[in-house]
Design an enzyme around this catalytic site. Structure first.
Site, mmCIF file in Angstrom:
data_model
loop_
_atom_site.group_PDB
_atom_site.id
_atom_site.type_symbol
_atom_site.label_atom_id
_atom_site.label_comp_id
_atom_site.label_asym_id
_atom_site.label_seq_id
_atom_site.Cartn_x
_atom_site.Cartn_y
_atom_site.Cartn_z
ATOM 1 N N LYS A 294 -10.754 7.353 17.043
ATOM 2 C CA LYS A 294 -9.339 7.656 17.203
ATOM 3 C C LYS A 294 -9.094 9.158 17.047
ATOM 4 C CE LYS A 294 -7.789 3.487 17.858
ATOM 5 N NZ LYS A 294 -6.746 2.891 17.023
ATOM 6 N N GLN A 354 -16.201 -3.345 6.642
ATOM 7 C CA GLN A 354 -15.946 -3.363 8.075
ATOM 8 C C GLN A 354 -16.874 -2.331 8.688
ATOM 9 O OE1 GLN A 354 -11.950 -2.489 7.086
ATOM 10 N NE2 GLN A 354 -12.046 -0.350 7.734
ATOM 11 N N ASP A 424 -10.649 -1.989 0.309
ATOM 12 C CA ASP A 424 -9.751 -1.952 1.456
ATOM 13 C C ASP A 424 -9.516 -3.358 1.996
ATOM 14 O OD1 ASP A 424 -8.406 -0.047 3.393
ATOM 15 O OD2 ASP A 424 -9.649 -1.176 4.803
ATOM 16 N N GLU A 453 -6.462 -3.304 -2.502
ATOM 17 C CA GLU A 453 -5.453 -2.734 -1.604
ATOM 18 C C GLU A 453 -4.965 -3.883 -0.725
ATOM 19 O OE1 GLU A 453 -4.294 -0.770 2.348
ATOM 20 O OE2 GLU A 453 -6.071 -1.974 1.976
ATOM 21 N N TYR A 564 -6.823 10.787 10.635
ATOM 22 C CA TYR A 564 -7.413 11.073 11.945
ATOM 23 C C TYR A 564 -7.694 12.551 12.169
ATOM 24 C CZ TYR A 564 -5.362 6.459 12.447
ATOM 25 O OH TYR A 564 -5.011 5.142 12.243
#
Length: 706
Positions: A294, A354, A424, A453, A564
């Site tokens: 991103k 992830q 996360d 979170e 980002y």
């Protein structure tokens, strides 16, 4: 008779101090029954029900942290009108059991309570003991009958028999036995007036001896319950978050960026410590994938040198057990950890299960992901949001393999020196996975802390705390009105403290609420003051201290989001220009350090005001628990409307913080330095554009105060 709780809310206390249980029986010889004392029975001779704290009928242990004052309660009763006594039997790890008398919380409720400060980490257990209080029953009846001339000698004989029985109990101290014998003799002395004979049982020493070892019958013990007590940092801390790649990042002559490193980020640590923060949270420090990376503001348009989101973990340089080459090496990270520790700061590391499409797992363990019918791997989505740069884990394809890898990763970073993990999105993973993982980790490393979170449904958020998460993010950022905050704070203090410890972050890289976008500097002050005083743990993401409030259009997050892109900040220039909140944050953390009442979760009480934007609450800690020999009481009065000046009358239940009704007291504003004399009802004026929050330290007047 029940007296005010040290917290000022429904848990009663007695003046009797805790005592250590002797090895032999300390009461008249009676059998001790348990909750299932006879065939087919579910209760003992005296029913003991609804023990607290306990979770879901003891499915999981309740939790507390070292130094926390925990209220204990149980419902107990017997048939008829005879009185009972109730006590807490509390066993600390590896030590003897102590007794804590429990007092009736309110007439007619049969609910008994006390409180205790848990001072050591480990597995605590407790039981509740109820018994027929034969002496209290006799005393109650005697106080009615003897003055009325009813059964006078019979009542004296019954009382004397109880005292003679106690004097013959060799398990009691000799001095107490002598007191009982002397009192029994006075009750039996018919040459003295009845009033004088009755006064024999009012002797203070005698009553202390009876309170220490009650004259008990029909003793019944409840089932045992467990409380896991964790280190203080599991429940108390001031967190600060920054991206290490932004700290020390510089733009090259060609316009590209040179990333900050752990070495350059370490230069920011003294300033973080100077503000009083003791935990530094780092977003993921691992290699970042290139595929679907991103660009600025979550754009799909990526220019050369755009760093990508740290949560898109994994590249040719490695996965979750690797460090991004731009940040440095393991040696550099170790240097960062040691530098932080030298400033009194612990480092919390992000743990995000992830992967980017470039993570080694994608090739080595494709079964750990979800393959769609068209052969592609499913990326993360929260419609309408799409995260093409992140593949979520499928925990059902190879649960044993995923568990083993997750445990290996956590233990690896523990070996490097990390003892706190911010997890996360744990609510997107199976609950039994977290119960297993945290259980495995804490079995060998009980000081390791996990922060959830989890912005999700209440039942799931609470369940994460029940299965082991020591802390949790909350919906605090979206609770802004007086009514919302009253309900929210009261719930944290009374409904869920046995398993959910809130970490009140005021903002995150993903969260810049409308309140902060449009509330100006006042909004930042208000939110910081509320977070720092309402709960023992709170947090700030970098940029909050610079009043960063411009949102990306159509999103509730900052423009030019640091997730980002690099975002170096000129901290010193902001302070020189007076555009930094750092002095206020420093003040808040100093107040927290100076006032132990703010290190407790369960002691928050809501008070009233006549204005719909003036929020009032207090935090009180009894002198027995502060370590200073003096009680600590604070009143927080906040104008939660950042756009106005408000004036009103606040109405205090002064008994909630140790003041007798009708008494006056001094309050010293720890923000402005002003001092006033207050009572139960007081005028306040709060200007959101100067000081929107009073943090008032309560000083009771001396008895001779004019």
């Amino acid at each position: 008779m029940a007296t005010l709780s040290r917290y000022g809310r429904g848990v009663a206390k007695t003046a009797t101090k805790k005592t250590t249980l002797p090895t032999a029986s300390s009461s008249a010889p009676t059998a001790v029954s348990t909750a299932a004392s006879s065939a087919g029975a579910s209760v003992g001779r005296i029913p003991i029900l609804d023990l607290s704290p306990q979770l879901n009928d003891n499915l999981w242990p309740a939790r507390a942290f070292v130094g926390e004052v925990v209220p204990f309660a149980a419902t107990a009763f017997r048939e008829g009108h005879d009185l009972i006594g109730v006590e807490l039997q509390l066993t600390a790890p590896g030590t003897s059991t102590t007794r804590h008398p429990m007092a009736l919380q309110a007439d007619g409720t049969d609910r008994y309570g006390t409180e205790a400060q848990l001072g050591a980490a480990g597995r605590w257990t407790y039981r509740v003991r109820a018994y027929a209080d034969d002496f209290a029953t006799w005393e109650h009846n005697a106080a009615i009958k003897i003055p009325a001339g009813i059964d006078v000698e019979l009542m004296f004989e019954i009382g004397g028999a109880l005292l003679r029985q106690a004097s013959a109990d060799t398990a009691r101290p000799l001095a107490a036995r002598r007191l009982f014998k002397a009192a029994a003799a006075t009750l039996a002395d018919t040459t003295k007036p009845a009033t004088e004979r009755l006064l024999a049982v009012a002797d203070a020493a005698l009553r202390q001896a009876i309170a220490a070892h009650p004259l008990a019958g029909l003793a019944t013990l409840s089932a045992e319950r467990t409380i896991i007590v964790e280190r203080t940092r599991a429940g108390v801390g001031s967190w600060y978050e920054f991206f290490p790649r932004s700290e020390g990042a510089v733009r090259r002559p060609d316009g590209s960026w040179q990333s900050g490193t752990f070495r350059t980020a370490a230069k920011r640590l003294p300033a973080v410590a100077a503000m009083g923060f003791d935990v530094l949270y780092l977003p993921p420090i691992h290699p970042i994938g290139q595929s679907w990376r991103k660009g600025p503001n979550n754009s799909l348009e990526v220019a050369p040198g755009d760093p990508g989101s740290p949560w898109a973990i994994g590249s040719k340089d490695g996965g979750h057990d690797a460090i991004h080459p731009d940040l440095g090496t393991v040696a550099d990270f170790t240097f960062f950890l040691k530098t932080a520790a030298s400033h009194g700061i612990e480092v919390a590391l992000d743990f995000a299960l992830q992967a980017s499409p470039d993570h080694p797992w994608v090739q080595e363990h494709p079964e750990w992901f979800t393959t769609l019918p068209d052969g592609t791997i499913a990326y993360a989505e929260n419609p309408p949001k799409k995260y093409q740069d992140i593949y979520p884990i499928n925990f059902d394809n190879d649960p044993a393999g995923i568990r083993a890898e997750a445990l290996r990763l956590v233990r690896y970073w523990i070996s490097v020196g990390v003892r706190i993990f911010r997890v996360d999105n744990p609510h997107t993973k199976p609950l039994d996975f977290w119960e297993w993982l945290i259980g495995e980790v804490n079995a060998s490393d009980p000081d390791v802390v996990f922060l959830a979170e989890a912005f999700t449904r209440p039942a799931l958020m609470q369940a994460l705390g029940k299965v082991g998460f020591q802390q949790s993010y909350t919906y605090f950022t979206w609770r802004n009105t007086k009514i919302e905050l009253e309900e929210f704070f009261d719930g944290l203090a009374t409904d869920t403290p046995d398993f959910l410890r809130p970490n009140l972050f005021v903002n995150t890289p993903d969260i810049l609420t409308e309140y902060l976008q449009f509330g100006g500097p006042a909004a930042f002050k208000i939110r910081a003051a509320l977070a720092a005083t309402a709960a023992p743990t709170w947090g700030v993401y970098a940029g909050f201290d610079l009043f960063e409030n411009v949102a990306r259009p159509g999103a509730e997050e900052s423009i030019d989001n640091e997730k980002y892109e690099y975002r170096p900040r000129d901290w010193s220039k902001a302070e020189e220009l007076g555009k930094s909140l750092a002095p206020y944050l420093t003040l808040l953390n100093r107040i927290r350090a100076d006032h132990p009442a703010l290190g407790q979760l369960r002691n928050l009480d809501i008070h009233a005001s006549d204005d719909d934007s003036i929020l009032v609450y207090s935090k009180y800690l009894d002198a027995a628990y502060t370590g200073t020999g003096q009680a600590d009481a604070l009143i927080i009065v906040a104008n939660v409307d950042p756009h106005s000046v408000r004036q009103t009358v606040v109405h205090l239940d002064v008994t909630r913080f140790g003041i007798a009704r009708g008494d006056t007291f001094d309050v010293h504003d720890l923000v402005s330095g002003a001092t006033w004399t207050w009572s139960a009802d007081n005028f306040v004026r709060l200007d959101a554009f100067s000081e929107p929050v009073h943090i008032l330290h309560v000083t009771p007047h001396d008895p001779g105060h004019a």
